[in-house]
Write a protein that holds these residues in place. Structure first.
Motif, PDB file in Angstrom:
ATOM      1  N   GLY A  10      16.826  33.054 -18.274  1.00 18.26           N
ATOM      2  CA  GLY A  10      15.973  32.566 -19.339  1.00 18.26           C
ATOM      3  C   GLY A  10      16.234  31.131 -19.727  1.00 18.26           C
ATOM      4  N   LEU A  11      17.050  30.416 -18.940  1.00 16.46           N
ATOM      5  CA  LEU A  11      17.336  29.008 -19.182  1.00 16.46           C
ATOM      6  C   LEU A  11      16.563  28.147 -18.189  1.00 16.46           C
ATOM      7  N   TYR A  12      16.287  26.931 -18.587  1.00 17.68           N
ATOM      8  CA  TYR A  12      15.549  26.027 -17.710  1.00 17.68           C
ATOM      9  C   TYR A  12      16.515  25.086 -16.986  1.00 17.68           C
ATOM     10  N   GLU A  13      16.346  25.017 -15.658  1.00 17.34           N
ATOM     11  CA  GLU A  13      17.125  24.095 -14.849  1.00 17.34           C
ATOM     12  C   GLU A  13      16.248  22.900 -14.485  1.00 17.34           C
ATOM     13  N   ARG A  14      16.858  21.727 -14.502  1.00 20.81           N
ATOM     14  CA  ARG A  14      16.112  20.507 -14.204  1.00 20.81           C
ATOM     15  C   ARG A  14      16.282  20.134 -12.732  1.00 20.81           C
ATOM     16  N   LEU A  15      15.171  19.758 -12.112  1.00 21.99           N
ATOM     17  CA  LEU A  15      15.173  19.328 -10.724  1.00 21.99           C
ATOM     18  C   LEU A  15      14.422  18.007 -10.637  1.00 21.99           C
ATOM     19  N   ASP A  16      15.069  16.973 -10.128  1.00 23.03           N
ATOM     20  CA  ASP A  16      14.450  15.646 -10.002  1.00 23.03           C
ATOM     21  C   ASP A  16      14.178  15.329  -8.539  1.00 23.03           C
ATOM     22  N   GLU A  17      12.991  14.780  -8.268  1.00 19.56           N
ATOM     23  CA  GLU A  17      12.584  14.400  -6.920  1.00 19.56           C
ATOM     24  C   GLU A  17      11.978  13.002  -6.959  1.00 19.56           C
ATOM     25  N   TRP A  18      12.186  12.264  -5.866  1.00 19.95           N
ATOM     26  CA  TRP A  18      11.594  10.932  -5.731  1.00 19.95           C
ATOM     27  C   TRP A  18      11.010  10.834  -4.328  1.00 19.95           C
ATOM     28  N   HIS A  19       9.690  10.721  -4.225  1.00 19.63           N
ATOM     29  CA  HIS A  19       9.016  10.672  -2.934  1.00 19.63           C
ATOM     30  C   HIS A  19       8.217   9.386  -2.819  1.00 19.63           C
ATOM     31  N   THR A  20       8.136   8.854  -1.605  1.00 16.72           N
ATOM     32  CA  THR A  20       7.354   7.654  -1.334  1.00 16.72           C
ATOM     33  C   THR A  20       6.288   7.973  -0.296  1.00 16.72           C
ATOM     34  N   ASP A  24       0.819  -1.218   0.000  1.00 18.26           N
ATOM     35  CA  ASP A  24       0.000   0.000   0.000  1.00 18.26           C
ATOM     36  C   ASP A  24       0.850   1.264   0.000  1.00 18.26           C
ATOM     37  N   SER A  25       1.925   1.226  -0.770  1.00 20.31           N
ATOM     38  CA  SER A  25       2.783   2.399  -0.905  1.00 20.31           C
ATOM     39  C   SER A  25       2.908   2.770  -2.379  1.00 20.31           C
ATOM     40  N   VAL A  26       3.270   4.028  -2.621  1.00 20.92           N
ATOM     41  CA  VAL A  26       3.410   4.529  -3.982  1.00 20.92           C
ATOM     42  C   VAL A  26       4.650   5.406  -4.056  1.00 20.92           C
ATOM     43  N   ASP A  27       5.413   5.240  -5.127  1.00 18.72           N
ATOM     44  CA  ASP A  27       6.580   6.086  -5.384  1.00 18.72           C
ATOM     45  C   ASP A  27       6.202   7.144  -6.407  1.00 18.72           C
ATOM     46  N   HIS A  28       6.559   8.394  -6.097  1.00 18.05           N
ATOM     47  CA  HIS A  28       6.301   9.505  -7.010  1.00 18.05           C
ATOM     48  C   HIS A  28       7.625   9.999  -7.577  1.00 18.05           C
ATOM     49  N   GLU A  29       7.774   9.919  -8.879  1.00 17.62           N
ATOM     50  CA  GLU A  29       8.943  10.459  -9.564  1.00 17.62           C
ATOM     51  C   GLU A  29       8.550  11.781 -10.220  1.00 17.62           C
ATOM     52  N   LEU A  30       9.198  12.864  -9.784  1.00 15.19           N
ATOM     53  CA  LEU A  30       8.857  14.193 -10.290  1.00 15.19           C
ATOM     54  C   LEU A  30      10.073  14.833 -10.942  1.00 15.19           C
ATOM     55  N   THR A  31       9.884  15.372 -12.132  1.00 15.05           N
ATOM     56  CA  THR A  31      10.923  16.122 -12.821  1.00 15.05           C
ATOM     57  C   THR A  31      10.392  17.517 -13.128  1.00 15.05           C
ATOM     58  N   PHE A  32      11.082  18.522 -12.596  1.00 21.33           N
ATOM     59  CA  PHE A  32      10.703  19.918 -12.809  1.00 21.33           C
ATOM     60  C   PHE A  32      11.696  20.583 -13.756  1.00 21.33           C
ATOM     61  N   PHE A  33      11.206  21.510 -14.543  1.00 22.16           N
ATOM     62  CA  PHE A  33      12.038  22.384 -15.369  1.00 22.16           C
ATOM     63  C   PHE A  33      11.703  23.813 -14.975  1.00 22.16           C
ATOM     64  N   VAL A  34      12.657  24.474 -14.324  1.00 22.40           N
ATOM     65  CA  VAL A  34      12.422  25.778 -13.724  1.00 22.40           C
ATOM     66  C   VAL A  34      13.164  26.851 -14.508  1.00 22.40           C
ATOM     67  N   ASN A  35      12.450  27.868 -14.939  1.00 19.17           N
ATOM     68  CA  ASN A  35      13.025  28.971 -15.697  1.00 19.17           C
ATOM     69  C   ASN A  35      13.831  29.866 -14.760  1.00 19.17           C
TER      70      ASN A  35
END
Length: 247
Positions: free
Chosen positions: A191-201, A176-187
């Protein structure tokens, strides 16, 4: 779990979350159970969205979060809104030294980030220790239905000028658990986009399991309701609310 960097895009991710409904839930339960004083402990306070709202309504608020970055954002919000928050960096399952409170909350499914039954039960014990006799403990959790039927193997995405993200959920290693993989691209400012990766359970449990743990520790479970209503949960309820009193 580290929130470094994530704190600064968290509010974008949560921009459609109905914070006012949590506020109304707390107001209603405070009145229903005749809690006269206003000292609130907001556990898992994150960036302080609810803590600031409570403070603006006249509550004396202490916020606790595991993330220093989250607390920095919360402090910035408090300063902007000209309210006072007492903020502490602690693990809610190791809570200590904060005194006692009239109401303790764990909202926005924050309790589902605890990795095991041991941490959940320890958190309930710490809450019990920090709650005044007759005080209210209010929290919500994802239902089993939401974890198994809504999150599992789903992908969500949003594309905006400042922040874009892709959010994919997978079955976790524990029941009964779930892993969330999130990838953000932040301006960024160039004017460039930076990538941010997160992994939450996140992990949840049957309603009767939560109730059993709470009663074992010394709480009286007064109400179990669903989805910001006063109705009992059904098989497709997504968010379960517990209203507990320290007997």
């Amino acid at each position: 779990m580290s929130y470094e960097g994530f704190a600064y895009v968290y509010d974008f991710l949560m921009k459609d979350v109905p914070y006012e409904k949590w506020m109304q839930f707390l107001r209603e339960k405070k009145e229903a159970y005749r809690i006269k004083e206003n000292h609130v402990l907001d556990l898992g306070c994150g960036t302080g969205e609810l803590s600031v709202r409570l403070s603006k309504e006249g509550f004396e608020v202490t916020g606790v979060d595991l993330s220093e970055d989250m607390l920095m954002v919360a402090q910035e919000k408090a300063m902007e809104e000209r309210v006072r928050l007492s903020l502490f960096q602690q693990d809610m399952s190791e809570l200590e030294g904060l005194g006692t409170f009239d109401i303790i909350t764990i909202f926005c499914d924050s309790i589902n980030y605890l990795p095991s039954p041991t941490e959940v039960k320890k958190t309930f014990e710490k809450v019990h220790n920090h709650l005044k006799e007759g005080g209210l403990f209010l929290f919500d959790t994802h239902s089993l239905y939401k974890v198994k039927e809504i999150f599992m193997n789903q992908t969500y995405a949003e594309n905006e000028d400042e922040v874009s993200y892709i959010w994919t959920s997978y079955p976790g290693d524990e029941p009964d658990s779930v892993d969330h993989e999130l990838t953000f691209f932040v301006n960024n400012e160039n004017g460039l986009y930076e990538r941010l990766d997160e992994w939450h359970t996140q992990r949840t449990y049957p309603m009767n399991q939560y109730t059993s743990w709470l009663e074992e520790i010394g709480f009286t479970v007064k109400e179990v309701t669903a989805d910001f209503t006063n109705e009992a949960p059904n098989e497709t309820s997504e968010r379960i609310f517990f209203t507990c009193v320290k007997a």
